[in-house]
Design a protein around this motif. Structure first.
Motif, PDB file in Angstrom:
ATOM      1  N   UNK A 115     -51.611-116.727  11.513  1.00 27.44           N
ATOM      2  CA  UNK A 115     -52.118-115.519  10.838  1.00 27.44           C
ATOM      3  C   UNK A 115     -53.496-115.764  10.244  1.00 27.44           C
ATOM      4  N   UNK A 116     -54.190-114.643   9.982  1.00 25.07           N
ATOM      5  CA  UNK A 116     -55.504-114.699   9.344  1.00 25.07           C
ATOM      6  C   UNK A 116     -55.623-113.534   8.374  1.00 25.07           C
ATOM      7  N   UNK A 117     -56.776-113.367   7.784  1.00 23.26           N
ATOM      8  CA  UNK A 117     -56.987-112.222   6.891  1.00 23.26           C
ATOM      9  C   UNK A 117     -56.927-110.902   7.662  1.00 23.26           C
ATOM     10  N   UNK A 118     -57.115-110.945   8.967  1.00 22.87           N
ATOM     11  CA  UNK A 118     -57.096-109.735   9.797  1.00 22.87           C
ATOM     12  C   UNK A 118     -55.747-109.504  10.478  1.00 22.87           C
ATOM     13  N   UNK A 119     -54.865-110.505  10.412  1.00 27.34           N
ATOM     14  CA  UNK A 119     -53.576-110.390  11.112  1.00 27.34           C
ATOM     15  C   UNK A 119     -52.445-110.890  10.222  1.00 27.34           C
ATOM     16  N   UNK A 120     -51.501-110.001   9.931  1.00 28.68           N
ATOM     17  CA  UNK A 120     -50.367-110.394   9.092  1.00 28.68           C
ATOM     18  C   UNK A 120     -49.273-111.072   9.914  1.00 28.68           C
ATOM     19  N   UNK A 121     -49.345-110.949  11.234  1.00 30.62           N
ATOM     20  CA  UNK A 121     -48.406-111.631  12.130  1.00 30.62           C
ATOM     21  C   UNK A 121     -49.103-111.850  13.466  1.00 30.62           C
ATOM     22  N   UNK A 122     -48.775-112.954  14.121  1.00 32.72           N
ATOM     23  CA  UNK A 122     -49.321-113.281  15.440  1.00 32.72           C
ATOM     24  C   UNK A 122     -48.170-113.826  16.267  1.00 32.72           C
ATOM     25  N   UNK A 123     -47.941-113.227  17.424  1.00 34.29           N
ATOM     26  CA  UNK A 123     -46.795-113.653  18.242  1.00 34.29           C
ATOM     27  C   UNK A 123     -47.081-113.507  19.731  1.00 34.29           C
ATOM     28  N   UNK A 124     -46.412-114.373  20.503  1.00 31.50           N
ATOM     29  CA  UNK A 124     -46.311-114.172  21.944  1.00 31.50           C
ATOM     30  C   UNK A 124     -45.159-113.190  22.154  1.00 31.50           C
ATOM     31  N   UNK A 125     -45.424-112.075  22.852  1.00 32.84           N
ATOM     32  CA  UNK A 125     -44.444-111.006  23.017  1.00 32.84           C
ATOM     33  C   UNK A 125     -44.148-110.798  24.505  1.00 32.84           C
ATOM     34  N   UNK A 126     -42.872-110.753  24.835  1.00 34.37           N
ATOM     35  CA  UNK A 126     -42.447-110.466  26.198  1.00 34.37           C
ATOM     36  C   UNK A 126     -42.738-109.006  26.528  1.00 34.37           C
ATOM     37  N   UNK A 127     -43.109-108.739  27.771  1.00 34.79           N
ATOM     38  CA  UNK A 127     -43.435-107.372  28.193  1.00 34.79           C
ATOM     39  C   UNK A 127     -42.306-106.397  27.851  1.00 34.79           C
ATOM     40  N   UNK A 128     -41.065-106.830  27.996  1.00 33.24           N
ATOM     41  CA  UNK A 128     -39.925-105.946  27.726  1.00 33.24           C
ATOM     42  C   UNK A 128     -39.819-105.551  26.255  1.00 33.24           C
ATOM     43  N   UNK A 129     -40.477-106.252  25.360  1.00 37.98           N
ATOM     44  CA  UNK A 129     -40.416-105.972  23.915  1.00 37.98           C
ATOM     45  C   UNK A 129     -41.608-105.136  23.414  1.00 37.98           C
ATOM     46  N   UNK A 130     -42.631-104.981  24.238  1.00 40.96           N
ATOM     47  CA  UNK A 130     -43.850-104.297  23.801  1.00 40.96           C
ATOM     48  C   UNK A 130     -43.574-102.852  23.396  1.00 40.96           C
TER      49      UNK A 130
END
Length: 156
Positions: A115-130
């Motif tokens: 995470x950064x000041x611009x992102x409260x969460x960062x994740x690798x996301x499977x296409x089926x979950x988008x």
């Protein structure tokens, strides 16, 4: 700074600026996409941002991805160019930008999602979950184009 996205909103304020910006469509070895949850509006998005003086637009994608996710990438191709004049971004300082974003396909080369000041969460996301995530329609279009591996970049 807070932001409001306007898409096809006839009551939106008039644009005051066009700023060249990038997004980065990055997939890992499992074909998951790297997404951030933005700190300014809570929506999920590809990492990206505005171009700074003294850098190429591809360097912008690399820099913004590192700043927002902690992941180093290299640009490998173009997903598309997104310039819908009906998509405006209104900032709390009064600026209203007309969309101008270039989405690059990138390959991760190092780093761990952070995470950064611009992102409260960062994740690798499977296409089926988008589809279950809150994503701006314009951003969702870029993500879908990235997953499609289109033979030619989108221009629109």
């Amino acid at each position: 700074m807070a932001r409001i996205e306007h898409i096809n909103n006839h009551e939106a304020p008039r644009p005051t600026a066009i700023v060249p910006a990038t997004t980065a469509f990055i997939q890992d070895d499992s074909a998951r996409v790297l997404l951030i949850q933005r700190s300014d509006n809570g929506l999920w998005a590809l990492p990206g941002g505005g171009q700074d003086f003294g850098e190429s637009i591809a360097e912008t994608a690399v820099r913004e991805t590192k700043e927002e996710t902690g992941v180093d990438v290299e640009v490998i191709s173009l997903v598309g160019i997104y310039t819908d004049p009906r998509h405006l971004v209104e900032y709390s300082d009064g600026e209203v930008r007309q969309q101008f974003s270039i989405c690059f396909r990138c390959r991760p080369i190092d780093g761990t999602p952070t995470r950064s000041s611009e992102s409260v969460d960062v994740r690798w996301i499977d296409h089926s979950k988008v589809n279950s995530l809150s994503i701006n329609p314009s951003m969702r279009l870029r993500i879908e184009h990235g997953f499609q591996h289109r033979p030619e970049p989108y221009i629109g």
